[in-house]
Design a protein around this motif. Sequence first.
Motif, PDB file in Angstrom:
ATOM      1  N   UNK A  99      -9.493  33.075 -14.504  1.00 12.48           N
ATOM      2  CA  UNK A  99      -9.476  33.007 -13.035  1.00 12.48           C
ATOM      3  C   UNK A  99      -9.153  34.391 -12.505  1.00 12.48           C
ATOM      4  N   UNK A 100      -9.995  34.848 -11.607  1.00 15.92           N
ATOM      5  CA  UNK A 100      -9.864  36.187 -11.049  1.00 15.92           C
ATOM      6  C   UNK A 100      -9.376  36.054  -9.604  1.00 15.92           C
ATOM      7  N   UNK A 101      -8.328  36.798  -9.293  1.00 13.20           N
ATOM      8  CA  UNK A 101      -7.808  36.796  -7.918  1.00 13.20           C
ATOM      9  C   UNK A 101      -8.349  38.016  -7.174  1.00 13.20           C
ATOM     10  N   UNK A 102      -8.873  37.774  -5.970  1.00  7.91           N
ATOM     11  CA  UNK A 102      -9.398  38.871  -5.156  1.00  7.91           C
ATOM     12  C   UNK A 102      -8.392  39.240  -4.073  1.00  7.91           C
ATOM     13  N   UNK A 103      -8.599  40.426  -3.494  1.00 13.41           N
ATOM     14  CA  UNK A 103      -7.641  40.944  -2.514  1.00 13.41           C
ATOM     15  C   UNK A 103      -7.516  40.051  -1.279  1.00 13.41           C
ATOM     16  N   UNK A 104      -8.534  39.225  -1.008  1.00 13.76           N
ATOM     17  CA  UNK A 104      -8.437  38.316   0.150  1.00 13.76           C
ATOM     18  C   UNK A 104      -7.943  36.926  -0.269  1.00 13.76           C
ATOM     19  N   UNK A 105      -7.367  36.868  -1.474  1.00 11.89           N
ATOM     20  CA  UNK A 105      -6.785  35.633  -2.037  1.00 11.89           C
ATOM     21  C   UNK A 105      -7.810  34.620  -2.540  1.00 11.89           C
ATOM     22  N   UNK A 106      -9.089  34.989  -2.509  1.00  8.08           N
ATOM     23  CA  UNK A 106     -10.093  34.117  -3.122  1.00  8.08           C
ATOM     24  C   UNK A 106      -9.863  34.083  -4.628  1.00  8.08           C
ATOM     25  N   UNK A 142     -18.059  39.731  -9.027  1.00  8.77           N
ATOM     26  CA  UNK A 142     -18.823  40.909  -8.613  1.00  8.77           C
ATOM     27  C   UNK A 142     -20.109  40.526  -7.896  1.00  8.77           C
ATOM     28  N   UNK A 143     -20.712  39.423  -8.359  1.00  5.98           N
ATOM     29  CA  UNK A 143     -21.990  39.001  -7.773  1.00  5.98           C
ATOM     30  C   UNK A 143     -21.811  38.351  -6.407  1.00  5.98           C
ATOM     31  N   UNK A 144     -20.697  37.626  -6.234  1.00  2.23           N
ATOM     32  CA  UNK A 144     -20.537  36.856  -4.996  1.00  2.23           C
ATOM     33  C   UNK A 144     -19.625  37.539  -3.973  1.00  2.23           C
ATOM     34  N   UNK A 145     -18.734  38.415  -4.438  1.00  2.00           N
ATOM     35  CA  UNK A 145     -17.800  39.121  -3.540  1.00  2.00           C
ATOM     36  C   UNK A 145     -17.767  40.605  -3.906  1.00  2.00           C
ATOM     37  N   UNK A 146     -18.914  41.286  -3.850  1.00  2.00           N
ATOM     38  CA  UNK A 146     -18.960  42.665  -4.359  1.00  2.00           C
ATOM     39  C   UNK A 146     -18.038  43.640  -3.635  1.00  2.00           C
ATOM     40  N   UNK A 147     -17.681  43.328  -2.391  1.00  2.00           N
ATOM     41  CA  UNK A 147     -16.874  44.287  -1.624  1.00  2.00           C
ATOM     42  C   UNK A 147     -15.382  43.960  -1.609  1.00  2.00           C
ATOM     43  N   UNK A 148     -14.986  42.957  -2.367  1.00  2.00           N
ATOM     44  CA  UNK A 148     -13.575  42.560  -2.358  1.00  2.00           C
ATOM     45  C   UNK A 148     -12.930  42.911  -3.700  1.00  2.00           C
ATOM     46  N   UNK A 149     -11.898  43.771  -3.685  1.00  2.00           N
ATOM     47  CA  UNK A 149     -11.282  44.186  -4.945  1.00  2.00           C
ATOM     48  C   UNK A 149     -10.692  43.025  -5.727  1.00  2.00           C
ATOM     49  N   UNK A 150     -10.724  43.174  -7.037  1.00  2.00           N
ATOM     50  CA  UNK A 150     -10.056  42.231  -7.948  1.00  2.00           C
ATOM     51  C   UNK A 150      -8.622  42.711  -8.119  1.00  2.00           C
ATOM     52  N   UNK A 151      -7.661  41.816  -8.001  1.00  2.00           N
ATOM     53  CA  UNK A 151      -6.259  42.233  -8.130  1.00  2.00           C
ATOM     54  C   UNK A 151      -5.554  41.643  -9.349  1.00  2.00           C
ATOM     55  N   UNK A 152      -6.058  40.531  -9.868  1.00  2.00           N
ATOM     56  CA  UNK A 152      -5.400  39.918 -11.034  1.00  2.00           C
ATOM     57  C   UNK A 152      -6.371  39.011 -11.771  1.00  2.00           C
ATOM     58  N   UNK A 153      -6.058  38.769 -13.034  1.00  2.00           N
ATOM     59  CA  UNK A 153      -6.837  37.797 -13.823  1.00  2.00           C
ATOM     60  C   UNK A 153      -5.868  36.983 -14.675  1.00  2.00           C
ATOM     61  N   UNK A 154      -6.131  35.696 -14.783  1.00  2.00           N
ATOM     62  CA  UNK A 154      -5.355  34.825 -15.681  1.00  2.00           C
ATOM     63  C   UNK A 154      -6.321  34.233 -16.703  1.00  2.00           C
ATOM     64  N   UNK A 155      -5.835  34.083 -17.922  1.00  2.00           N
ATOM     65  CA  UNK A 155      -6.688  33.598 -19.026  1.00  2.00           C
ATOM     66  C   UNK A 155      -5.933  32.504 -19.787  1.00  2.00           C
TER      67      UNK A 155
END
Length: 156
Positions: A48-55, A82-95
Amino acid sequence: MDSLEISIHYTKCSYDELNEEIRKLTDAAKRATGGSYSPYSGFKVGAAVLLADNTIVTGCNQENIAYPSGLCAERTALFSAGATHPDTPVTAIAIAAFHNGEFTAEPVTPCGACRQVLAETQSRYGRQISVLLYGTEYCIFIKDGISALLPFSFSF
Ligand code: THU
Protein backbone atom coordinates in the motif's frame (compact mmCIF):
# COMPACT_ATOMS: atom_id res chain seq x y z
CA MET A 1 42.57 5.39 0.56
CA ASP A 2 39.42 5.92 2.63
CA SER A 3 37.66 3.09 4.35
CA LEU A 4 34.08 4.26 4.83
CA GLU A 5 31.01 2.79 6.43
CA ILE A 6 27.29 3.23 5.86
CA SER A 7 24.91 2.55 8.72
CA ILE A 8 21.14 2.55 8.64
CA HIS A 9 18.61 3.41 11.25
CA TYR A 10 15.38 1.48 11.61
CA THR A 11 12.78 0.84 14.26
CA LYS A 12 11.65 -2.62 15.31
CA CYS A 13 8.18 -2.36 16.77
CA SER A 14 4.84 -4.08 17.13
CA TYR A 15 1.82 -3.33 14.98
CA ASP A 16 0.15 -1.72 18.03
CA GLU A 17 3.00 0.76 18.36
CA LEU A 18 2.49 2.17 14.84
CA ASN A 19 0.88 5.57 14.53
CA GLU A 20 -2.63 5.69 13.12
CA GLU A 21 -1.61 6.75 9.61
CA ILE A 22 0.92 3.93 9.19
CA ARG A 23 -1.41 1.41 10.84
CA LYS A 24 -4.09 2.32 8.29
CA LEU A 25 -1.56 1.91 5.48
CA THR A 26 -0.48 -1.46 6.91
CA ASP A 27 -4.10 -2.60 7.08
CA ALA A 28 -4.48 -1.67 3.40
CA ALA A 29 -1.34 -3.69 2.52
CA LYS A 30 -2.70 -6.68 4.46
CA ARG A 31 -6.05 -6.42 2.67
CA ALA A 32 -4.28 -6.12 -0.69
CA THR A 33 -2.81 -9.63 -0.30
CA GLY A 34 -6.35 -10.82 -1.05
CA GLY A 35 -5.94 -9.82 -4.71
CA SER A 36 -2.67 -11.64 -5.18
CA TYR A 37 -2.46 -13.96 -8.18
CA SER A 38 0.22 -16.37 -7.01
CA PRO A 39 -0.60 -19.92 -8.14
CA TYR A 40 3.10 -20.77 -8.55
CA SER A 41 4.54 -19.63 -5.24
CA GLY A 42 1.45 -19.53 -3.03
CA PHE A 43 3.07 -16.45 -1.49
CA LYS A 44 0.66 -13.53 -1.39
CA VAL A 45 2.26 -10.11 -1.06
CA GLY A 46 0.36 -6.85 -0.61
CA ALA A 47 1.68 -3.31 -0.81
CA ALA A 48 0.00 0.00 0.00
CA VAL A 49 1.43 3.30 -1.12
CA LEU A 50 0.55 6.52 0.68
CA LEU A 51 0.44 9.71 -1.38
CA ALA A 52 0.98 13.27 -0.18
CA ASP A 53 -2.77 13.97 -0.44
CA ASN A 54 -3.47 10.94 1.81
CA THR A 55 -4.68 8.77 -1.06
CA ILE A 56 -3.76 5.10 -0.62
CA VAL A 57 -3.00 3.03 -3.72
CA THR A 58 -2.61 -0.72 -3.32
CA GLY A 59 -1.07 -3.53 -5.32
CA CYS A 60 -0.27 -7.21 -4.96
CA ASN A 61 1.95 -9.71 -6.71
CA GLN A 62 0.74 -10.94 -10.08
CA GLU A 63 2.45 -14.09 -11.28
CA ASN A 64 2.61 -15.63 -14.73
CA ILE A 65 3.46 -19.07 -16.07
CA ALA A 66 6.34 -17.37 -17.86
CA TYR A 67 7.80 -16.54 -14.45
CA PRO A 68 9.73 -13.31 -15.19
CA SER A 69 6.58 -11.83 -16.73
CA GLY A 70 5.00 -11.54 -13.28
CA LEU A 71 5.39 -8.51 -11.04
CA CYS A 72 5.92 -7.95 -7.31
CA ALA A 73 3.34 -6.26 -5.12
CA GLU A 74 5.49 -3.20 -4.49
CA ARG A 75 6.01 -2.38 -8.15
CA THR A 76 2.37 -3.12 -8.97
CA ALA A 77 1.36 -0.54 -6.35
CA LEU A 78 4.04 2.02 -7.24
CA PHE A 79 3.35 1.82 -10.98
CA SER A 80 -0.38 2.02 -10.38
CA ALA A 81 0.14 5.16 -8.26
CA GLY A 82 2.41 6.61 -10.95
CA ALA A 83 -0.16 5.85 -13.64
CA THR A 84 -3.19 7.22 -11.81
CA HIS A 85 -1.68 10.03 -9.67
CA PRO A 86 1.47 11.08 -11.56
CA ASP A 87 1.63 14.52 -9.94
CA THR A 88 1.19 13.44 -6.33
CA PRO A 89 4.34 12.47 -4.39
CA VAL A 90 4.62 9.09 -2.70
CA THR A 91 5.37 9.47 1.01
CA ALA A 92 5.23 5.93 2.42
CA ILE A 93 4.79 2.27 1.54
CA ALA A 94 3.65 -0.66 3.68
CA ILE A 95 4.27 -4.29 2.72
CA ALA A 96 2.69 -7.48 4.10
CA ALA A 97 2.78 -11.14 3.06
CA PHE A 98 0.36 -14.02 3.58
CA HIS A 99 1.62 -17.59 3.32
CA ASN A 100 0.32 -21.00 4.41
CA GLY A 101 -2.90 -19.51 5.74
CA GLU A 102 -1.40 -16.71 7.82
CA PHE A 103 0.47 -13.45 7.66
CA THR A 104 4.20 -14.01 7.97
CA ALA A 105 5.64 -13.77 11.46
CA GLU A 106 8.67 -11.89 10.18
CA PRO A 107 8.46 -8.87 7.90
CA VAL A 108 9.00 -9.39 4.18
CA THR A 109 11.57 -7.07 2.65
CA PRO A 110 11.31 -5.79 -0.93
CA CYS A 111 13.45 -7.38 -3.64
CA GLY A 112 16.28 -5.46 -5.28
CA ALA A 113 14.25 -4.45 -8.34
CA CYS A 114 11.49 -3.00 -6.15
CA ARG A 115 14.09 -1.11 -4.10
CA GLN A 116 15.44 0.41 -7.31
CA VAL A 117 11.93 1.53 -8.30
CA LEU A 118 11.40 2.93 -4.80
CA ALA A 119 14.68 4.84 -5.12
CA GLU A 120 13.60 6.39 -8.39
CA THR A 121 10.14 7.22 -7.03
CA GLN A 122 11.86 9.08 -4.22
CA SER A 123 14.11 11.06 -6.54
CA ARG A 124 11.25 11.67 -8.98
CA TYR A 125 9.24 13.52 -6.34
CA GLY A 126 12.15 14.77 -4.23
CA ARG A 127 10.55 13.32 -1.10
CA GLN A 128 11.78 10.61 1.21
CA ILE A 129 9.58 7.53 1.32
CA SER A 130 9.10 5.81 4.68
CA VAL A 131 8.79 2.05 4.68
CA LEU A 132 6.77 -0.21 6.94
CA LEU A 133 7.47 -3.94 6.72
CA TYR A 134 4.76 -5.93 8.48
CA GLY A 135 5.15 -9.17 10.44
CA THR A 136 2.86 -10.62 13.10
CA GLU A 137 5.80 -10.98 15.52
CA TYR A 138 7.30 -7.59 14.78
CA CYS A 139 7.38 -4.81 12.21
CA ILE A 140 10.25 -2.80 10.81
CA PHE A 141 9.81 0.91 10.21
CA ILE A 142 12.34 2.87 8.20
CA LYS A 143 11.62 6.56 8.25
CA ASP A 144 14.82 7.85 6.66
CA GLY A 145 14.02 6.84 3.11
CA ILE A 146 15.11 4.27 0.58
CA SER A 147 18.87 4.84 0.82
CA ALA A 148 18.65 2.73 3.99
CA LEU A 149 17.29 -0.15 1.90
CA LEU A 150 19.39 0.46 -1.18
CA PRO A 151 22.64 2.33 -0.73
CA PHE A 152 24.35 3.14 -4.04
CA SER A 153 21.16 2.80 -6.06
CA PHE A 154 21.73 3.14 -9.78
CA SER A 155 21.34 6.53 -11.43
CA PHE A 156 23.14 8.50 -14.09
N1 THU B 1 7.29 -10.89 -4.16
C1 THU B 1 6.72 -9.67 -4.01
O1 THU B 1 5.60 -9.41 -4.46
N2 THU B 1 7.42 -8.74 -3.33
C2 THU B 1 8.64 -8.95 -2.77
O2 THU B 1 9.17 -8.05 -2.16
C3 THU B 1 9.31 -10.24 -2.90
C4 THU B 1 8.58 -11.26 -3.67
C5 THU B 1 6.52 -11.91 -4.86
C6 THU B 1 7.09 -12.38 -6.17
C7 THU B 1 6.47 -13.74 -6.31
O3 THU B 1 5.17 -13.60 -6.86
C8 THU B 1 6.32 -14.21 -4.87
O4 THU B 1 6.43 -13.06 -4.06
C9 THU B 1 7.33 -15.25 -4.44
O5 THU B 1 8.60 -14.83 -4.72
